[in-house]
Write a protein that holds these residues in place. Structure first.
Motif, PDB file in Angstrom:
ATOM      1  N   GLU A 185      35.405   5.960 -11.190  1.00 14.43           N
ATOM      2  CA  GLU A 185      36.810   5.666 -10.096  1.00 14.43           C
ATOM      3  C   GLU A 185      38.139   6.544 -10.743  1.00 14.43           C
ATOM      4  O   GLU A 185      38.447   7.972 -10.560  1.00 14.43           O
ATOM      5  CB  GLU A 185      37.301   4.582  -9.419  1.00 14.43           C
ATOM      6  N   LYS A 210      38.594  15.191 -12.260  1.00 13.21           N
ATOM      7  CA  LYS A 210      38.084  16.167 -11.641  1.00 13.21           C
ATOM      8  C   LYS A 210      35.849  15.908 -12.343  1.00 13.21           C
ATOM      9  O   LYS A 210      35.812  17.293 -12.027  1.00 13.21           O
ATOM     10  CB  LYS A 210      38.327  17.802 -12.231  1.00 13.21           C
ATOM     11  N   TYR A 243      36.816  10.223 -11.634  1.00 14.84           N
ATOM     12  CA  TYR A 243      36.811  11.148 -10.935  1.00 14.84           C
ATOM     13  C   TYR A 243      37.231  11.442 -10.311  1.00 14.84           C
ATOM     14  O   TYR A 243      37.957  13.156  -9.801  1.00 14.84           O
ATOM     15  CB  TYR A 243      35.796  10.370  -9.580  1.00 14.84           C
ATOM     16  N   SER A 244      39.098  10.542 -10.652  1.00 11.31           N
ATOM     17  CA  SER A 244      40.305  11.210  -9.515  1.00 11.31           C
ATOM     18  C   SER A 244      41.675  11.701 -10.824  1.00 11.31           C
ATOM     19  O   SER A 244      41.803  12.249 -10.640  1.00 11.31           O
ATOM     20  CB  SER A 244      40.911   9.856  -8.690  1.00 11.31           C
ATOM     21  N   ASN A 245      40.784  11.401 -12.241  1.00 12.76           N
ATOM     22  CA  ASN A 245      41.201  11.907 -12.957  1.00 12.76           C
ATOM     23  C   ASN A 245      41.372  12.869 -13.644  1.00 12.76           C
ATOM     24  O   ASN A 245      41.310  14.033 -14.684  1.00 12.76           O
ATOM     25  CB  ASN A 245      42.356  10.877 -14.556  1.00 12.76           C
ATOM     26  N   ARG A 254      32.628   8.229  -3.908  1.00 15.24           N
ATOM     27  CA  ARG A 254      32.471   9.571  -3.651  1.00 15.24           C
ATOM     28  C   ARG A 254      33.224  10.145  -2.702  1.00 15.24           C
ATOM     29  O   ARG A 254      34.045  11.279  -1.841  1.00 15.24           O
ATOM     30  CB  ARG A 254      31.986   9.878  -4.609  1.00 15.24           C
TER      31      ARG A 254
END
Ligand code: SF4
Length: 417
Positions: free
Chosen positions: A234, A241, A237-239, A281
């Motif tokens: 997680e 990309k 994915y968010s930090n 995602r």
């Protein structure tokens, strides 16, 4: 020129990296056409969903590091080989011209030093693009601790780059891969996700890693829970990309090291992690929601079913009025079906026949929905649980069938749950 032995060493040493998956077949040519060799050519999916064949090879397996879980570790008595950039280039072009491959997945063990290795990878991909005018897909492995300029220059010629996180915690890295460290792996990931490489927050510039970056984690070599692993995914994915996080079940290759498990990690765990990753995602779930109290994923049901069964008080939901965010949480309704339902119900009231036409997997969904107020499922919690376990084993058996209940198979292929 590559000798057959060198080629065999370098493609076999690359097969443990799952950042692009191998064909997994070792069928030999018995007089007909074709030869599905057990390693060397693997398949990957492009942005538009096309499946392409890649030559999957290491530049070298002669590693100076000694990661306990790895077959290429310095202390392992295996045959070693190192290719030159020219050798890799002529192999790629030869294979490409013969139509064996459409691209290259190039990785390497750490030879001499991280900088020396990264430079060889850089020279190879640059040569392919500039001298050989190769326009095919290139996925190159980044080497942690290598110079930033070398990494950045390599990114100008490759489509995708991946720095493997390998183990899910700093503690495990220290224990099993003492020459690696978290900062050396995370820093380049951060660098590759800088705003200057993006046209919009989602779209990368076409001249720098247009297919983005990925990473891989080994599952089961160290004691981290699924919750820990998914929270790390997680975060990435968010930090950073990240395009994809790959999960690779640990396979024992070192029976002398007592810090490592003696058996392989179960494949079902890897499968559940991929399903959970999909939920993070695309479905709006968080890692905390889909893991059990013991920190792991339920192995009996897929994570969406397990979540729904734990929250039966939220069901059934009415198909004609439930918010989209709730529709995608219904087992058997994937994101494509939820979007179809959301559009169609603007024009008419939907019934169960409409749902079948929209390819909702009713054998799962019917226990969690009403349609025009009608419920067609079973109310007994115990029976529903048993039916869902049965549905899952049938789906697994049919996943790749082109016949029969194709919606379940198609949904599985697209990772819909
Ligand atoms: S750096 Fe570690 S994981 Fe990578 S090839 Fe060398 S021993 Fe294996």
């Amino acid at each position: 020129m590559f000798s057959e032995e060198k080629l065999s060493i370098l493609v076999n040493s690359a097969k443990f990296d799952v950042s692009c998956s191998s064909s997994g077949s070792n069928r030999k040519n018995s007089g007909g056409i074709g030869n599905a060799h057990y390693s060397g050519i693997c398949h990957s999916f492009t942005q538009d969903g096309r499946c392409i064949s890649l030559l999957k090879i290491l530049l070298s397996n002669d590693c100076v590091y000694d990661c306990a879980y790895c077959v290429n570790r310095r202390s392992n008595g295996i045959k070693r080989a190192t290719a030159t950039p020219d050798e890799i280039c002529s192999l790629v072009i030869g294979f490409y011209k013969r139509n064996y491959i459409e691209g290259l997945f190039l990785s390497s063990a750490i030879v001499k030093s991280p900088n020396w290795t990264m430079e060889q990878l850089y020279l190879t991909v640059k040569k392919l693009r500039v001298e050989y005018k190769f326009n095919g897909y290139i996925h190159v492995k980044g080497i942690p601790s290598a110079d930033k300029t070398l990494i950045e220059e390599t990114g100008k010629y490759a489509d995708r780059m991946s720095f493997n996180i390998e183990l899910p915690s700093e503690r495990s890295l220290k224990l099993l891969a003492p020459q690696k460290n978290k900062t050396a792996i995370i820093e380049p990931m951060k660098m590759l996700s800088a705003d200057k490489y993006f046209i919009t927050p989602e779209r990368r510039r076409s001249d720098f890693l247009p297919a983005g970056q990925t990473t891989q984690m080994i599952i089961g070599a160290s004691p981290e829970s699924d919750s820990h692993i998914l929270k790390l995914s997680e975060y990435m994915y968010s930090n950073y990309k990240m395009k994809r996080v790959y999960y690779s079940s640990y396979i024992p290759t070192n029976f002398e090291n007592t810090l490592l498990p003696v058996t392989a990690a179960p494949k079902i765990r890897e499968h559940r992690l991929y399903q959970a990753d999909w939920l993070l995602r695309f479905y709006g779930f968080t890692a905390d929601e889909i893991t059990e109290d013991n920190g792991n994923l339920n192995l009996e049901y897929d994570p969406k079913c397990a979540w729904a069964l734990k929250h039966l008080e939220l069901f059934p939901v009415e198909i004609n009025s439930a918010p989209y965010e709730m529709l995608v949480r219904v087992p058997g309704i994937g994101i494509r079906c939820a979007s179809r339902i959301r559009e169609a119900r603007k024009f008419c009231k939907l019934d169960f026949t409409d749902l079948i036409r929209m390819r909702v997997v009713l054998k799962r969904a019917k226990h969690f929905i009403t349609c025009g107020g009608r419920f067609m499922g079973i109310e007994s919690e115990k029976k529903v649980k048993n039916l869902l376990i049965c549905a899952e084993s049938v789906d697994s058996a049919e996943q790749l069938s082109m016949f029969g209940e194709t919606e379940a198979a198609v949904s599985a292929l697209f990772g819909e749950l």
